[in-house]
Write a protein that holds these residues in place. Structure first.
Motif, PDB file in Angstrom:
ATOM      1  N   HIS A 185       0.809  -1.219   0.000  1.00 57.35           N
ATOM      2  CA  HIS A 185       0.000   0.000   0.000  1.00 57.35           C
ATOM      3  C   HIS A 185       0.842   1.270   0.000  1.00 57.35           C
ATOM      4  CE1 HIS A 185      -3.507  -2.487   0.614  1.00 57.35           C
ATOM      5  NE2 HIS A 185      -2.940  -3.041   1.667  1.00 57.35           N
ATOM      6  N   GLY A 186       2.159   1.128  -0.088  1.00 55.10           N
ATOM      7  CA  GLY A 186       3.033   2.282  -0.078  1.00 55.10           C
ATOM      8  C   GLY A 186       3.358   2.730   1.333  1.00 55.10           C
ATOM      9  N   LYS A 187       3.929   3.917   1.436  1.00 51.50           N
ATOM     10  CA  LYS A 187       4.392   4.416   2.728  1.00 51.50           C
ATOM     11  C   LYS A 187       3.608   5.627   3.209  1.00 51.50           C
ATOM     12  CE  LYS A 187       9.058   2.789   1.703  1.00 51.50           C
ATOM     13  NZ  LYS A 187      10.491   3.183   1.475  1.00 51.50           N
ATOM     14  N   GLU A 188       2.638   6.068   2.418  1.00 52.32           N
ATOM     15  CA  GLU A 188       1.860   7.247   2.789  1.00 52.32           C
ATOM     16  C   GLU A 188       0.365   6.942   2.668  1.00 52.32           C
ATOM     17  OE1 GLU A 188       3.065  10.697   0.626  1.00 52.32           O
ATOM     18  OE2 GLU A 188       5.171  10.499   1.189  1.00 52.32           O
ATOM     19  N   GLY A 189      -0.412   7.594   3.513  1.00 51.48           N
ATOM     20  CA  GLY A 189      -1.860   7.458   3.448  1.00 51.48           C
ATOM     21  C   GLY A 189      -2.348   6.043   3.639  1.00 51.48           C
ATOM     22  N   VAL A 190      -1.707   5.304   4.521  1.00 44.74           N
ATOM     23  CA  VAL A 190      -2.001   3.880   4.662  1.00 44.74           C
ATOM     24  C   VAL A 190      -3.225   3.621   5.535  1.00 44.74           C
ATOM     25  CG1 VAL A 190      -1.059   1.667   5.445  1.00 44.74           C
ATOM     26  CG2 VAL A 190       0.448   3.337   4.376  1.00 44.74           C
ATOM     27  N   PHE A 191      -3.483   4.502   6.517  1.00 45.03           N
ATOM     28  CA  PHE A 191      -4.491   4.197   7.537  1.00 45.03           C
ATOM     29  C   PHE A 191      -5.693   5.143   7.475  1.00 45.03           C
ATOM     30  CE2 PHE A 191      -0.414   2.678   9.142  1.00 45.03           C
ATOM     31  CZ  PHE A 191      -0.735   1.363   9.447  1.00 45.03           C
ATOM     32  N   GLU A 192      -6.863   4.539   7.702  1.00 45.14           N
ATOM     33  CA  GLU A 192      -8.104   5.331   7.763  1.00 45.14           C
ATOM     34  C   GLU A 192      -8.472   5.698   9.200  1.00 45.14           C
ATOM     35  OE1 GLU A 192      -7.703   3.511   4.038  1.00 45.14           O
ATOM     36  OE2 GLU A 192      -8.246   2.303   5.798  1.00 45.14           O
ATOM     37  N   LEU A 193      -7.773   5.132  10.153  1.00 36.55           N
ATOM     38  CA  LEU A 193      -7.942   5.535  11.548  1.00 36.55           C
ATOM     39  C   LEU A 193      -6.598   5.385  12.255  1.00 36.55           C
ATOM     40  CD1 LEU A 193     -10.782   4.995  14.038  1.00 36.55           C
ATOM     41  CD2 LEU A 193      -8.464   4.419  14.754  1.00 36.55           C
ATOM     42  N   LEU A 253       0.950   9.286   7.474  1.00 32.34           N
ATOM     43  CA  LEU A 253       0.341   7.954   7.571  1.00 32.34           C
ATOM     44  C   LEU A 253      -1.177   7.980   7.419  1.00 32.34           C
ATOM     45  CD1 LEU A 253       2.441   6.450  10.512  1.00 32.34           C
ATOM     46  CD2 LEU A 253       2.542   5.771   8.106  1.00 32.34           C
ATOM     47  N   LEU A 254      -1.826   9.105   7.747  1.00 33.10           N
ATOM     48  CA  LEU A 254      -3.283   9.185   7.663  1.00 33.10           C
ATOM     49  C   LEU A 254      -3.717   9.348   6.215  1.00 33.10           C
ATOM     50  CD1 LEU A 254      -5.908   9.323   9.411  1.00 33.10           C
ATOM     51  CD2 LEU A 254      -5.716  11.817   9.226  1.00 33.10           C
ATOM     52  N   ALA A 255      -4.662   8.529   5.788  1.00 31.96           N
ATOM     53  CA  ALA A 255      -5.153   8.583   4.408  1.00 31.96           C
ATOM     54  C   ALA A 255      -5.814   9.935   4.119  1.00 31.96           C
ATOM     55  CB  ALA A 255      -6.151   7.460   4.164  1.00 31.96           C
TER      56      ALA A 255
END
Length: 300
Positions: free
Chosen positions: A169-177, A202-204
Motif C-alpha cells: 500500500h506504499g508508505k503514505e496514506g495507509v491508515f483510515e484511523l 500515515l493518515l489517508a
C-alpha cells in the motif's frame, strides 16, 4: 465501566501519582535524545514499573466510537466504486495492546506498533488471554471482528509497514484511523514536529479517515517535565496545523498560539472536539470530573 480483563502480568509497583511521575522523570534524564526509545524499552524489559499500563482501554474510546459515530464514522470504508472494505487502523505506542483489541472488536483491521520487543510479547500474551472477554467481543454482528497484528518498530521509520503486511500500500496514506493515547504526551516537546509530520503522512487523505487523539494530560503544568509531558489542546492544534514545523514555546513551556499563521503543507483540520463521558481516573481532576479531551482530525 467494563470490568478489567483477567489477564496476567508481572506485579507492579503501585505508587502515588507524584512519586510515579518523579521516577519516570528521573529514569528519562538518563535516556534523552537518541537514547529516548531505549528508555521505554528498558521499562518493558524490567516489567515491574509501567505506570501507564491500565490493562484495559480508556472508557473514552468506546464512548467515542459508540456516541460520536456521526463524526468518526464506522469501521466500514466506502470506496469510489461503491464497494466497501474494513478500515485499516493504527495504534502507535500501543503498550499492552488494549486499544488494538477494542478496535478489532469494532471491526477495524488494526496494527499495534511498539518499539519494545518485550511490549510486543506482552501484547500477544494479553490478546491470547483476553480475546474472549466481554470487553473485546464483537460490537457489530453485521461487521464481525477485524484483524490484528502487533509489530515491533520505530514509528518514524517504514520497515514496520512491511512487517504488518502493508508494504503493497506504499508508505503514505495507509491508515483510515489512527488512535493516539499516551503517545503524543510521551514525546519530548522537541519531537512533536516529527510526530505531527508522521501522523499527517500515515493518515489517508480521505474524508472518511480520522486521527483520534485522547488528549492527556491537559492540566499538568507545562514546566513540570515528563513523561507524560503536559499536552493541552492548543499543543495538538498548533502541531497538527503545521506538521513538521517548529512551534514556539515560552520559557515556561507554554505553547504559543499562532492564530493568524497559515496552515502548513499536509495540515490536519480538527473536525471534532469534546470531553468524553468517562475516562481513566488519571484523566480526572480531584473532584472526579473528566479533564481529558477527544479531538478528531482529517486532512483538509
Amino acid at each position: 465501566m467494563a470490568a478489567i480483563p483477567a489477564a496476567t502480568r508481572k506485579p507492579q509497583r503501585e505508587l502515588p501519582l507524584q512519586e510515579s511521575r518523579a521516577l519516570m522523570r528521573d529514569h528519562f534524564t538518563e535516556h534523552t535524545g537518541e537514547k529516548y526509545n531505549e528508555g521505554w524499552a528498558k521499562l518493558w524489559e524490567a516489567g515491574d514499573f509501567l505506570p501507564w499500563d491500565r490493562m484495559m482501554p480508556s472508557p473514552a474510546l468506546p464512548d467515542t466510537l459508540d456516541n460520536h459515530a456521526s463524526v468518526v464514522g464506522s469501521a466500514k470504508l466506502v470506496l469510489p466504486d461503491g464497494t466497501t472494505r474494513r478500515k485499516r487502523a493504527l495504534v502507535p505506542g500501543c503498550g499492552r495492546g488494549v486499544d488494538v483489541m477494542l478496535l478489532q472488536a469494532y471491526g477495524y483491521d488494526v496494527v499495534g506498533l511498539e518499539y519494545s520487543s518485550k511490549a510486543v510479547e506482552a501484547c500477544e500474551v494479553y490478546a491470547k488471554e483476553t480475546e474472549n472477554e466481554a470487553l473485546y467481543r464483537i460490537k457489530d454482528e453485521k461487521a464481525s471482528k477485524g484483524s490484528r497484528v502487533f509489530v515491533q518498530g520505530d514509528f518514524y521509520a517504514d520497515d514496520w509497514l512491511e512487517k504488518a503486511g502493508l508494504g503493497e500500500h506504499g508508505k503514505e496514506g495507509v491508515f483510515e484511523l489512527i488512535y493516539d493515547y499516551t503517545f503524543f504526551c510521551a514525546m519530548q516537546p522537541s519531537m512533536r514536529p516529527a510526530w505531527a509530520k508522521r501522523m499527517s503522512t500515515l493518515l489517508a487523505p480521505n474524508p472518511q479517515a480520522n486521527l483520534i487523539c485522547l488528549e492527556f494530560p491537559t492540566t499538568k503544568a507545562p514546566n513540570a517535565g515528563g513523561p507524560p509531558f503536559a499536552s493541552p489542546s492548543k499543543a495538538y492544534m498548533e502541531h497538527l496545523s503545521h506538521p513538521g514545523e517548529d512551534i514556539p514555546y515560552s520559557e515556561e513551556g507554554e505553547v504559543r498560539m499562532q492564530p493568524f499563521a497559515e496552515s502548513g503543507p499536509g495540515a490536519l483540520e480538527r473536525v471534532g472536539h469534546w470531553q468524553p463521558a468517562d475516562t481513566h481516573g488519571i484523566g480526572k481532576d480531584a473532584d472526579g470530573n473528566v479533564a481529558d479531551y477527544i479531538s478528531v482530525w482529517r486532512h483538509r
